[in-house]
Scaffold this active site. Structure first.
Site, PDB file in Angstrom:
ATOM      1  N   CYS A 127      19.144  46.013  -6.640  1.00  0.00           N
ATOM      2  CA  CYS A 127      20.116  46.195  -7.724  1.00  0.00           C
ATOM      3  C   CYS A 127      19.691  47.282  -8.696  1.00  0.00           C
ATOM      4  CB  CYS A 127      20.362  44.884  -8.461  1.00  0.00           C
ATOM      5  SG  CYS A 127      18.947  44.277  -9.401  1.00  0.00           S
ATOM      6  N   ASP A 304      19.094  40.991 -13.192  1.00  0.00           N
ATOM      7  CA  ASP A 304      20.118  41.504 -12.286  1.00  0.00           C
ATOM      8  C   ASP A 304      20.754  42.729 -12.938  1.00  0.00           C
ATOM      9  OD1 ASP A 304      21.866  41.690 -10.140  1.00  0.00           O
ATOM     10  OD2 ASP A 304      23.307  40.264 -10.992  1.00  0.00           O
ATOM     11  N   HIS A 320      26.353  46.329  -7.335  1.00  0.00           N
ATOM     12  CA  HIS A 320      25.084  45.609  -7.455  1.00  0.00           C
ATOM     13  C   HIS A 320      24.621  45.197  -6.061  1.00  0.00           C
ATOM     14  CE1 HIS A 320      27.199  41.513  -7.395  1.00  0.00           C
ATOM     15  NE2 HIS A 320      28.185  42.365  -7.596  1.00  0.00           N
TER      16      HIS A 320
END
Length: 369
Positions: A127, A304, A320
């Site tokens: 990511c 994330d 992502h």
């Protein structure tokens, strides 16, 4: 002592294995009005060993050969993207293999150039690698100097009282939960978009750093925002010898993380999180990320990243990944709508929307989706 919360901004590799479906199944909330509080591992099918290994990789603690750089791909017209999946809550996502993503990325570039070795190496980090790749700054962590969020104290209070109604003996947990609910993800994104548009107007009108400083100082949207000068000058694309600000553009990326980042925190403190950490400035919405250490809530994923795809004509989707590209576990890349990328998970109680600067001619940059 203030109660604690969960996760944060710069460093390495999201870790997750997706099940057969690209979209995670929806779980029942904790109670009336409560969001889905499952973990990243539960949503994406990770074992405790997967989580531990992924966090170690993201912090540079594993041997580099575990991560596999994908091979070069020819610049050819790619197959159409697969149909997006949408669940009953309106969360939408398209899943791509590394090969498909590279081919689409190459074909969508202005000059349709091949992704080089350095770029593919960056991509293989997962990511955060996607954000590094799309901000065109290999081996530079996405900057946290221009990060934004929106926080509503009344909303936090309502969240705390709702939690206490169901769990009357858990005052500290209620305070932490209320702090998490006080953040508006859509509001934080809206603030970052306003800043980005104002910065792009300033950049467009500037041929020198002094002209840029004059324009940002005069813009009401940017009033009180810190690091406007240093964020540009310290970007990997800034070269004092002849750099023209009008050749750069501001883009948005996001980081989700856990609030307890104190290196001396006990396991209990880290589990609870820090209710007062990483709150935005009430006037500017700016979040001070200097205490970010990429520490995870115990047993969970540490962060994330997502890159706002509308900036490259990707229909407002967030780009992502599930984890780094590993030999026995190729990474998957996702293009999600806002609700899917920002969905509540137990790993994260903070989300910031941040600004980076990229060369204007590096992609098909657009202001709106």
């Amino acid at each position: 002592m203030a109660p604690r919360l969960r996760h944060l901004l710069p460093a390495a590799i999201c870790t997750a294995l997706l099940s057969a479906s690209a979209l995670p199944a929806t779980a029942d909330p904790a109670g009336p009005g409560f969001p889905d509080e499952r973990t990243f591992a539960e949503v994406y099918g990770l074992s405790p060993a997967d989580v531990e290994a992924g966090n170690a990789t993201s912090l540079g603690q594993r041997a580099p050969h575990v991560r596999v750089v994908p091979p070069a791909e020819p610049v050819v017209e790619p197959d159409p993207e697969p149909e997006a999946e949408t669940d009953e809550d309106g969360n939408t996502v398209t899943a791509l293999s590394v090969t498909d993503y590279i081919r689409h990325w190459q074909w969508d570039r202005n000059a349709q150039k091949q992704m080089d070795d350095v770029q593919r190496d960056a991509l293989s980090n997962g990511c955060v690698g996607l954000t590094i790749l799309n901000s065109h700054a290999p081996y530079r962590m996405p900057p946290g100097t221009l990060a934004f969020a929106e926080y509503d104290k009344d909303r936090a209070e309502r969240g705390e009282q709702r939690y206490l109604k169901h769990n009357p003996d858990e005052a500290e947990q209620a305070n932490a939960y209320g702090a998490k609910m006080g953040f508006s993800r859509s509001g934080g994104f809206a603030r970052a978009r306003d800043v980005r548009l104002a910065l792009n107007e300033a950049l467009e009108q500037s041929r020198t750093i002094d002209e840029y400083r004059t324009h940002v100082k005069a813009d009401e949207t940017l009033k009180g925002v810190k690091n406007l000068d240093s964020a540009l000058v310290n970007s990997s694309h800034w070269t004092p010898q002849g750099m023209n600000p009008s050749k750069l553009r501001a883009v948005i990326f996001s980081k989700r993380f856990w609030s307890e980042q104190d290196l001396d925190a006990t396991k209990e403190q880290r589990e609870l999180g820090e209710a007062d950490a990483f709150l935005p400035d009430p006037e500017t919405g700016q979040v001070d990320m200097r205490k970010d250490r990429n520490k995870a809530r115990p047993g969970m994923i540490n962060f994330d990243f997502g890159f706002y795809g509308a900036q490259t004509g990707s229909k407002g989707r967030w780009i992502h990944a599930n984890h780094a590209n590993l030999a026995n576990r190729p990474m998957k890349i996702y293009k999600s709508n806002f609700s899917n990328f920002t969905r509540y998970l137990g790993d994260f109680d903070r989300q910031v929307f941040a600004i980076a600067f990229v060369p204007k001619d590096s992609a098909n940059l657009v202001d709106e989706e």
